[in-house]
Design an enzyme around this catalytic site. Structure first.
Site, PDB file in Angstrom:
ATOM      1  N   ASN A   9       0.888  -1.172   0.000  1.00 31.74           N
ATOM      2  CA  ASN A   9       0.000   0.000   0.000  1.00 31.74           C
ATOM      3  C   ASN A   9       0.918   1.211   0.000  1.00 31.74           C
ATOM      4  OD1 ASN A   9      -1.748   2.080   0.463  1.00 31.74           O
ATOM      5  ND2 ASN A   9      -2.346   1.429   2.528  1.00 31.74           N
ATOM      6  N   LYS A  11       0.220   4.224  -0.227  1.00 30.93           N
ATOM      7  CA  LYS A  11      -0.357   5.433   0.379  1.00 30.93           C
ATOM      8  C   LYS A  11      -0.111   6.625  -0.559  1.00 30.93           C
ATOM      9  CE  LYS A  11      -0.109   3.177   4.797  1.00 30.93           C
ATOM     10  NZ  LYS A  11       0.029   3.223   6.243  1.00 30.93           N
ATOM     11  N   GLU A  96      -6.669   4.958   7.882  1.00 31.03           N
ATOM     12  CA  GLU A  96      -6.358   6.369   7.587  1.00 31.03           C
ATOM     13  C   GLU A  96      -7.546   7.053   6.917  1.00 31.03           C
ATOM     14  OE1 GLU A  96      -2.653   5.599   5.575  1.00 31.03           O
ATOM     15  OE2 GLU A  96      -1.799   4.963   7.496  1.00 31.03           O
ATOM     16  N   GLY A 172       2.826   2.086  10.768  1.00 29.17           N
ATOM     17  CA  GLY A 172       3.838   3.131  10.614  1.00 29.17           C
ATOM     18  C   GLY A 172       4.577   3.466  11.896  1.00 29.17           C
TER      19      GLY A 172
HETATM   20  O1  LIG Z   1      -1.279   0.798   6.816  1.00 24.65           O
HETATM   21  C1  LIG Z   1      -0.557  -0.111   6.446  1.00 24.65           C
HETATM   22  C2  LIG Z   1      -0.841  -0.839   5.200  1.00 24.65           C
HETATM   23  O2  LIG Z   1      -2.106  -0.560   4.724  1.00 24.65           O
HETATM   24  C3  LIG Z   1       0.651  -0.494   7.216  1.00 24.65           C
HETATM   25  O3  LIG Z   1       1.577   0.497   7.086  1.00 24.65           O
HETATM   26  P1  LIG Z   1       3.096   0.235   7.586  1.00 24.65           P
HETATM   27  O4  LIG Z   1       3.521  -1.057   6.950  1.00 24.65           O
HETATM   28  O5  LIG Z   1       3.862   1.414   7.106  1.00 24.65           O
HETATM   29  O6  LIG Z   1       3.027   0.100   9.081  1.00 24.65           O
END
Ligand SMILES: O=C(CO)COP(=O)(O)O
Length: 247
Positions: A9, A11, A96, A172
């Site tokens: 992902n 983002k 999110e 994160g």
């Molecule tokens: O939200 C996430 C995947 O959708 C996880 O993010 P991280 O792997 O950066 O912790």
């Protein structure tokens, strides 16, 4: 039985140039045919990514969509627009989006039903906050989110749904749920799915997400009920992405 699915992902990261460089570095190197490899990227990258990965074993997904097919919804992207560019997956209900963009269990459900109707496989996210975990509400929250997200999904469609369990405190932050803890919640989510359609509970794939990285992916994937990973930060570098999908 359940083919593991490892999805990056991205983002809100990468320009078109960066995305195409990434694909050049990974295509031809996703060697683990036992795993379904996916990249979920920002809208501006999707058409180029789909074209650049044609003929490879990498699938492409979006990170959100509207539940209406068209209309006066400034700034939104319709399911038909995603279908037109042949999206394989769409992430729905990411924490999110729930936190910053007012996504609710009701809108997630509308989006899940619409994605299935137009033929895009939804990756439906659930997960608890730190406060909810500390007050022992993890399972209750996941049950509510999943039951609501999957309301009115037909028996024929349920196997197309991927569920991602992402504890919010692990996203994160570098903090991962222990593999055993994640497996425990995920096997509980499977029971919730069994409550909807008993015979499909063993077919639905459930991923873990939250600080997954090359160094912990094998342990997570080694758990009995975990069928994949949804990976944020560690999916952005091509060498790490390859380590994840080829774990
Ligand atoms: O939200 C996430 C995947 O959708 C996880 O993010 P991280 O792997 O950066 O912790």
């Amino acid at each position: 039985m359940r083919k593991p699915i490892i999805a990056g992902n991205w983002k809100m990261h990468k320009t078109i140039k960066e995305a195409l460089e990434f694909v050049n570095e990974v295509k031809g190197n996703v060697n683990n045919t036992d795993v379904e490899a996916v990249i979920c990227a920002p809208f501006t990258l999707l058409k180029d990514l789909k074209e650049a990965t044609k003929g490879t074993n990498i699938k492409i997904g979006a990170q959100n969509m509207h539940f209406e097919e068209k209309g006066a919804f400034t700034g939104e992207v319709s399911p038909l627009m995603l279908k037109e560019i042949e999206m394989d997956y769409v992430i729905l209900g990411h924490s999110e989006r729930r936190q910053y963009f007012a996504e609710t269990n009701e809108t997630v459900n509308k989006k899940v039903l619409k994605a299935l109707e137009v033929g895009i496989n939804p990756i439906v996210c659930c997960g608890e906050t730190l406060e909810q975990r500390e007050s022992g509400k993890t399972k209750e929250i996941c049950k509510l989110q999943i039951e609501k997200a999957l309301e009115n999904v037909s028996k024929e469609d349920l196997h197309k749904v991927v569920i991602a369990y992402e504890p919010i405190w692990a996203i994160g932050t570098g903090k991962t749920a222990t593999a055993e803890d994640a497996n425990d919640v995920i096997s509980y989510i499977r029971e919730v799915v069994a409550g909807l359609y008993q015979e499909l509970a063993n077919e639905v794939r459930i991923q873990y997400g939250g600080s997954v990285k090359p160094s912990n992916v094998a342990e997570i994937m080694g758990q009995s009920d975990i069928d994949g990973a949804l990976v944020g930060g560690a999916s952005l570098a091509s060498d790490d992405y390859l380590k994840l999908v080829n774990f």
